[in-house]
Scaffold this active site. Structure first.
Site, PDB file in Angstrom:
ATOM      1  N   ALA A  72      31.695  64.658  56.189  1.00  0.00           N
ATOM      2  CA  ALA A  72      30.278  65.015  56.079  1.00  0.00           C
ATOM      3  C   ALA A  72      29.693  65.246  57.469  1.00  0.00           C
ATOM      4  CB  ALA A  72      29.512  63.926  55.338  1.00  0.00           C
ATOM      5  N   THR A  75      39.704  62.453  50.194  1.00  0.00           N
ATOM      6  CA  THR A  75      38.628  61.461  50.128  1.00  0.00           C
ATOM      7  C   THR A  75      37.260  62.049  49.845  1.00  0.00           C
ATOM      8  OG1 THR A  75      38.408  61.583  52.518  1.00  0.00           O
ATOM      9  CG2 THR A  75      39.825  59.834  51.644  1.00  0.00           C
ATOM     10  N   LEU A  86      33.730  64.047  50.423  1.00  0.00           N
ATOM     11  CA  LEU A  86      32.838  64.138  51.574  1.00  0.00           C
ATOM     12  C   LEU A  86      32.309  62.767  51.953  1.00  0.00           C
ATOM     13  CD1 LEU A  86      30.863  67.447  51.041  1.00  0.00           C
ATOM     14  CD2 LEU A  86      32.974  67.036  52.283  1.00  0.00           C
ATOM     15  N   HIS A  87      33.206  61.929  52.469  1.00  0.00           N
ATOM     16  CA  HIS A  87      32.782  60.635  53.002  1.00  0.00           C
ATOM     17  C   HIS A  87      32.225  60.875  54.408  1.00  0.00           C
ATOM     18  CE1 HIS A  87      36.284  60.275  55.682  1.00  0.00           C
ATOM     19  NE2 HIS A  87      36.969  60.826  54.691  1.00  0.00           N
ATOM     20  N   ALA A  88      31.983  59.829  55.168  1.00  0.00           N
ATOM     21  CA  ALA A  88      31.264  59.936  56.437  1.00  0.00           C
ATOM     22  C   ALA A  88      31.871  60.926  57.433  1.00  0.00           C
ATOM     23  CB  ALA A  88      31.139  58.557  57.077  1.00  0.00           C
TER      24      ALA A  88
END
Length: 87
Positions: A19, A12, A14-16
């Site tokens: 990150a 996916t 660097l989603h939430a």
């Protein structure tokens, strides 16, 4: 100042969640840390900064560290990213 290129391998990007994991790790070091994608550089200790880069799977980014523990910081972040965040 030192830098190292890493490729994002988790599905996916660097989603939430990943990150946030990077920011938490970056904040354990005293050095200044940045994430660079193409011509944009952001503070690796800033969630909004990292998310604003829109980093997805397969992208190569540059990690940059400057400070007393720069080698340790760069290795720590690179190892974390290379692990794929256990996804």
């Amino acid at each position: 100042m030192i830098q190292r290129e890493v490729t994002i391998t988790n599905s996916t990007g660097l989603h939430a969640r990943p990150a946030t994991i990077i920011i938490q790790k970056a904040n354990t070091f005293k050095s200044s840390l940045w994430v660079e994608k193409e011509d944009r550089r952001v503070n690796a200790k800033s969630l909004l900064g990292v998310l604003s880069l829109g980093i997805v799977k397969g992208m190569t980014i540059t990690l940059i560290a400057d400070g007393n523990d720069e080698a340790e910081a760069l290795e720590g972040l690179a190892t974390l990213i290379d692990s794929g965040f256990a996804e």
